[in-house]
Design a protein around this motif. Structure first.
Motif, short mmCIF file in Angstrom:
data_model
loop_
_atom_site.label_atom_id
_atom_site.label_comp_id
_atom_site.label_asym_id
_atom_site.label_seq_id
_atom_site.Cartn_x
_atom_site.Cartn_y
_atom_site.Cartn_z
N UNK A 1 -14.71 1.35 -14.83
CA UNK A 1 -15.08 1.57 -13.77
C UNK A 1 -13.66 0.72 -12.87
N UNK A 2 -13.44 -0.43 -13.62
CA UNK A 2 -12.28 -1.18 -13.10
C UNK A 2 -11.06 -0.18 -12.61
N UNK A 3 -10.77 0.79 -13.42
CA UNK A 3 -9.60 1.90 -13.31
C UNK A 3 -9.84 2.67 -12.21
N UNK A 4 -11.03 3.02 -12.02
CA UNK A 4 -11.55 4.17 -10.89
C UNK A 4 -11.39 3.30 -9.54
N UNK A 5 -12.09 2.22 -9.59
CA UNK A 5 -12.17 1.45 -8.43
C UNK A 5 -10.62 1.17 -7.92
N UNK A 6 -9.83 0.61 -8.82
CA UNK A 6 -8.40 0.13 -8.60
C UNK A 6 -7.67 1.35 -7.91
N UNK A 7 -7.87 2.52 -8.44
CA UNK A 7 -7.38 3.79 -7.81
C UNK A 7 -7.64 4.01 -6.45
N UNK A 8 -9.06 3.71 -6.31
CA UNK A 8 -9.47 3.81 -4.94
C UNK A 8 -8.79 3.01 -3.92
N UNK A 9 -8.53 1.70 -4.47
CA UNK A 9 -7.88 0.79 -3.47
C UNK A 9 -6.36 0.94 -3.32
N UNK A 10 -5.75 1.62 -4.45
CA UNK A 10 -4.38 1.94 -4.37
C UNK A 10 -4.11 3.22 -3.41
N UNK A 11 -5.00 4.18 -3.63
CA UNK A 11 -4.69 5.54 -2.90
C UNK A 11 -5.57 6.04 -1.64
N UNK A 12 -6.32 5.04 -1.13
CA UNK A 12 -7.09 5.63 0.09
C UNK A 12 -6.63 4.61 1.28
N UNK A 13 -6.99 5.32 2.38
CA UNK A 13 -6.56 4.42 3.73
C UNK A 13 -7.67 3.25 3.90
N UNK A 14 -7.35 2.29 4.40
CA UNK A 14 -8.25 1.16 4.72
C UNK A 14 -9.58 1.51 5.45
N UNK A 15 -9.35 2.81 6.39
CA UNK A 15 -10.64 3.18 7.06
C UNK A 15 -11.52 4.36 6.18
N UNK A 16 -11.15 4.52 5.10
CA UNK A 16 -11.80 5.52 4.16
C UNK A 16 -13.03 4.71 3.73
#
Length: 101
Positions: A1-16
């Protein structure tokens, strides 16, 4: 889960918006879905996202290992990781875990 959630934080805009849901479709399986409302990923690249060292965006820190590690971890637990675009826009990462052998 950490790797997946880390990717979300890296690759999505803050408004997502990101939605995490869990379901038990039967007594032997747990599904965890992580869905955002971002632009998604071009279809031609979806299958490559879990390949070791593959990076869709090289302007972001990382080595391209996160989703590959997550997929291998799921498979070692008799589970699976699937990534697909959602209509009209967004990305869905679905984890399927075997609860009983």
């Amino acid at each position: 889960m950490d790797n997946i959630l880390g990717n979300i934080l890296k690759h999505t805009h803050s408004e997502t918006h990101v939605r995490i849901r869990s379901m038990n479709p039967d007594a032997n399986r747990l599904l965890i879905s992580i869905e955002d409302n971002g632009p998604g990923v071009p279809e031609a690249y979806l299958a490559k996202l879990c390949d070791p060292f593959y990076r869709l965006n090289t302007n972001v820190d990382g080595h391209g290992l996160g989703l590959g590690i997550a997929k291998q971890a799921m498979q070692s637990q008799q589970g699976d990781l699937e990534i697909k675009n959602v209509v009209p826009h967004g990305l869905l990462v679905q984890l399927s875990l075997c609860l009983a052998n």
